[in-house]
Design a protein around this motif. Structure first.
Motif, mmCIF file in Angstrom:
data_model
loop_
_atom_site.group_PDB
_atom_site.id
_atom_site.type_symbol
_atom_site.label_atom_id
_atom_site.label_comp_id
_atom_site.label_asym_id
_atom_site.label_seq_id
_atom_site.Cartn_x
_atom_site.Cartn_y
_atom_site.Cartn_z
ATOM 1 N N SER A 139 0.830 -1.216 0.000
ATOM 2 C CA SER A 139 0.000 0.000 0.000
ATOM 3 C C SER A 139 0.858 1.256 0.000
ATOM 4 C CB SER A 139 -0.914 0.033 1.230
ATOM 5 O OG SER A 139 -1.795 -1.052 1.209
ATOM 6 N N ILE A 140 2.002 1.197 0.693
ATOM 7 C CA ILE A 140 2.879 2.378 0.726
ATOM 8 C C ILE A 140 3.441 2.629 -0.688
ATOM 9 C CG2 ILE A 140 5.021 3.364 1.720
ATOM 10 C CD1 ILE A 140 2.710 3.022 3.765
ATOM 11 N N ILE A 141 3.805 1.552 -1.382
ATOM 12 C CA ILE A 141 4.298 1.719 -2.765
ATOM 13 C C ILE A 141 3.157 2.252 -3.650
ATOM 14 C CG2 ILE A 141 5.225 0.516 -4.807
ATOM 15 C CD1 ILE A 141 7.241 0.708 -2.543
ATOM 16 N N ASP A 153 7.881 1.860 -13.456
ATOM 17 C CA ASP A 153 7.139 0.641 -13.118
ATOM 18 C C ASP A 153 8.050 -0.548 -12.745
ATOM 19 O OD1 ASP A 153 4.848 1.980 -13.433
ATOM 20 O OD2 ASP A 153 4.410 1.249 -15.455
ATOM 21 N N PHE A 154 9.367 -0.411 -12.960
ATOM 22 C CA PHE A 154 10.362 -1.415 -12.544
ATOM 23 C C PHE A 154 9.961 -2.838 -12.936
ATOM 24 C CE2 PHE A 154 10.718 2.109 -9.534
ATOM 25 C CZ PHE A 154 12.052 2.415 -9.663
ATOM 26 N N ARG A 155 9.797 -3.069 -14.239
ATOM 27 C CA ARG A 155 9.499 -4.449 -14.659
ATOM 28 C C ARG A 155 10.785 -5.144 -15.066
ATOM 29 N NH1 ARG A 155 4.980 -2.468 -18.033
ATOM 30 N NH2 ARG A 155 3.414 -2.096 -16.448
ATOM 31 N N PHE A 156 10.892 -6.403 -14.772
ATOM 32 C CA PHE A 156 12.039 -7.174 -15.255
ATOM 33 C C PHE A 156 11.625 -8.623 -15.421
ATOM 34 C CE2 PHE A 156 12.121 -7.064 -10.690
ATOM 35 C CZ PHE A 156 12.381 -8.378 -10.322
ATOM 36 N N PRO A 205 6.131 -3.311 -10.077
ATOM 37 C CA PRO A 205 5.972 -3.430 -11.533
ATOM 38 C C PRO A 205 4.602 -2.989 -12.048
ATOM 39 C CG PRO A 205 6.647 -5.534 -10.521
ATOM 40 C CD PRO A 205 6.213 -4.624 -9.433
ATOM 41 N N ILE A 206 3.627 -2.831 -11.156
ATOM 42 C CA ILE A 206 2.265 -2.525 -11.617
ATOM 43 C C ILE A 206 2.151 -1.036 -11.913
ATOM 44 C CG2 ILE A 206 -0.194 -2.694 -11.055
ATOM 45 C CD1 ILE A 206 0.537 -4.954 -9.097
ATOM 46 N N GLY A 207 1.576 -0.715 -13.071
ATOM 47 C CA GLY A 207 1.465 0.678 -13.505
ATOM 48 C C GLY A 207 0.541 1.483 -12.592
ATOM 49 N N PHE A 269 -0.151 -9.369 -12.751
ATOM 50 C CA PHE A 269 1.035 -10.016 -13.299
ATOM 51 C C PHE A 269 1.466 -9.529 -14.671
ATOM 52 C CE2 PHE A 269 -0.990 -13.305 -10.524
ATOM 53 C CZ PHE A 269 -0.178 -13.025 -9.433
ATOM 54 N N SER A 270 0.712 -8.634 -15.302
ATOM 55 C CA SER A 270 1.200 -8.088 -16.575
ATOM 56 C C SER A 270 0.773 -6.635 -16.649
ATOM 57 C CB SER A 270 0.611 -8.865 -17.754
ATOM 58 O OG SER A 270 -0.778 -8.774 -17.755
ATOM 59 N N GLY A 271 1.655 -5.811 -17.198
ATOM 60 C CA GLY A 271 1.363 -4.387 -17.269
ATOM 61 C C GLY A 271 0.175 -4.109 -18.159
ATOM 62 N N PHE A 272 -0.455 -2.952 -17.969
ATOM 63 C CA PHE A 272 -1.628 -2.606 -18.762
ATOM 64 C C PHE A 272 -1.266 -2.563 -20.236
ATOM 65 C CE2 PHE A 272 -4.682 0.304 -20.663
ATOM 66 C CZ PHE A 272 -5.837 -0.335 -20.275
ATOM 67 N N GLY A 273 -2.042 -3.312 -21.054
ATOM 68 C CA GLY A 273 -1.825 -3.281 -22.491
ATOM 69 C C GLY A 273 -0.656 -4.134 -22.955
#
Ligand code: NAP
Length: 460
Positions: A139-141, A153-156, A205-207, A269-273
């Motif tokens: 929640s803080i993030i 979004d820090f995806r890897f 990672p979530i937008g 588990f996957s970014g929008f779009g």
């Protein structure tokens, strides 16, 4: 002896009274007519639940308790008064994080208390601690993202596997404590540390676009953690309130995901779009209109449907829009508001703004009640809404928003769209509605344009 008995009876009864007030409050919040009263009922429940802790026989830290209540109360009052409606999601994220953190802290205290808890209570304390910690750091993030403090979004690659490893490791440590029937300092520190990291790595990672759904999910998790801890410390109010929050949060999460036609797994588990390459290419041009001409069009219409969106909230245009609608009504025009379930940044966002402006509830309609009426509408006035009226959601299977239920503003005889420029909506894709032959763009800030419409109708 009898004094102690009556104190414990009073505590027990008070918790049921508090739980009753929470449930009544929640019930009243389901209608805009009674919602403000509902907040007061639930608030009173919280006062009862907090005040009664002073009567606990083994409670001595009254100065510390009073100081904590005072600091928390003042901060909540101050932030609650100051927060803008558009910033409400991040405030909810913050409060929700506090709830999760408190639940985790209760679990930690019980697990570190050095007493034999037994397998059932240890299991509940471990679950409350795990879930509460994830909810706290997540929640803080989420707050940081919505507040614009965290912009990336820090995806890897492999992030979901890493999260699974963290979850498995934290769970394994929890299981060892359950097997021992008690907590231990190293186990608690490691398990809570891993759960806190998991909340961060799951949310980073979530937008920002998906954050309202994530917050609602964490809200449900916080409720669950509080309910588990309610069993641990034998507190009826926590069990009942936690269960209610848990189920309300779950329903809200489902509602939001459904209104965006996305699964929760897709959000998490996957970014929008991510699954679609399309950016919503459309042909044609946007055609501008002046406020004067738009006002004439609506003043001589039989029926006007207003579609508000996030931009109306940003512009705080609700009062002016309602003033404009009243002028139309005085001229005999039928005016109705069409509300999409995820218009704005949280469910009910538009309803709250319209209620604040004094719009009567009986001219505010949900999407499924009003959508068929666009066919017989002279003018659809879209103010600060974008994705929720994008017809590609119906027509373009390659669009990231394909399948999302939308308001059929494109089916009205004419459509006027108020927005500041050619910027995209929340999903970042082009809106085919703006390029249609029967659509005219009224460029400008929502409030300024509503004032211009009022002025023009008055001059007719
Ligand atoms: P939107 O797609 O975000 O579009 C808002 C529009 O308002 C923008 O096109 C913007 O265009 C315009 N705007 C911004 N400031 C303005 C101002 N001062 N005056 C006039 N116009 C202004 O909004 P929406 O149609 O309400 O859709 C909501 C989106 O949020 C959906 O994609 C939904 O899935 C998502 N969402 C909602 C929830 C929820 O629970 N409500 C939860 C998660 C996600 P300009 O910049 O050109 O002005």
């Amino acid at each position: 002896m009898s004094g102690m008995l009556s104190a414990s009876l009073l505590i027990e009864v008070s918790y049921y009274v508090a739980a009753f007030l929470f449930i009544m409050g929640l019930k009243k919040m389901s209608s805009p007519v009674t919602a403000a009263g509902g907040i007061k009922w639930a608030g009173l429940g919280m006062v009862v639940a907090t005040a009664i802790t002073f009567l606990y026989p083994d409670m001595h830290n009254f100065v510390l308790m009073t100081a904590a209540i005072f600091i928390g109360g003042v901060l909540a009052w101050w932030t609650g008064k100051r927060v803008a409606m558009t910033d409400m999601p991040q405030m909810i994220a913050l409060y929700n994080g506090m709830g999760g953190g408190s639940a985790a802290a209760i679990s930690a205290v019980e697990l570190l208390g050095g007493r034999e808890l037994g397998p059932v209570v240890t299991t509940l304390a471990v679950l409350g601690g795990l879930i509460g910690s994830v909810s706290f750091s997540g929640s803080i993030i989420a707050f940081g993202k919505l507040q614009g403090l965290i912009r990336k979004d820090f995806r890897f690659r492999g992030q979901n596997i890493l999260n699974l490893v963290f979850l498995a490791a934290a769970t394994a440590i929890g299981v060892t404590m359950i097997a021992a029937g008690a907590g231990n300092a190293n186990g608690v520190a490691l398990m809570f540390g891993l759960a806190l990291v998991l909340g961060v790595t799951m949310t980073l990672p979530i937008g920002g676009a998906d954050m309202p759904v994530v917050i609602s999910l964490y809200n449900a998790l916080t409720g669950l953690a509080v309910a588990f801890d309610g069993f641990v410390i034998d507190n009826a109010a926590m069990i009942i309130a936690g269960t209610v929050v848990g189920s309300a949060g779950t329903l809200l999460t489902q509602l939001m995901a459904k209104a965006m036609n996305r699964s929760l797994a897709n959000v998490l588990f996957s970014g929008f779009g991510d699954t679609a390459g399309a950016t919503g290419e459309v042909t044609g041009s946007m055609k501008a209109i002046e406020a004067n001409d738009a006002a004439i069009m609506m003043a001589f219409a039989e029926k006007v449907l207003i579609v508000p969106g996030y931009g109306m909230a940003v512009a705080q245009a609700q009062h002016k829009i309602w003033e404009f609608c009243q002028l139309l009504q005085d001229r005999g025009v039928t005016v109705k508001f069409a509300i999409h379930p995820v218009a704005g940044r949280m469910p009910g966002h538009m309803n709250v703004l319209l209620a604040e402006a004094g719009v009567p509830y009986d001219i505010i309609y949900d999407e499924d009640e009003i959508n068929a009426e666009f066919d017989t509408t002279d003018v659809a006035l879209v103010i600060g809404a974008n994705d929720v009226v994008n017809p590609v959601a119906r027509s373009d299977p390659s669009s990231p928003i394909f399948g999302m239920p939308i308001l059929n503003a494109d089916k009205a005889r004419n459509c006027i769209v108020v927005k500041r420029g050619q910027g995209a909506g929340f999903s970042g894709i082009e809106n085919a509605l703006f390029f249609l032959d029967n659509t005219r763009m009224l460029y400008g800030d929502g409030q300024a344009m509503a004032s211009a419409l009022i002025q023009s109708v008055k001059e007719l």
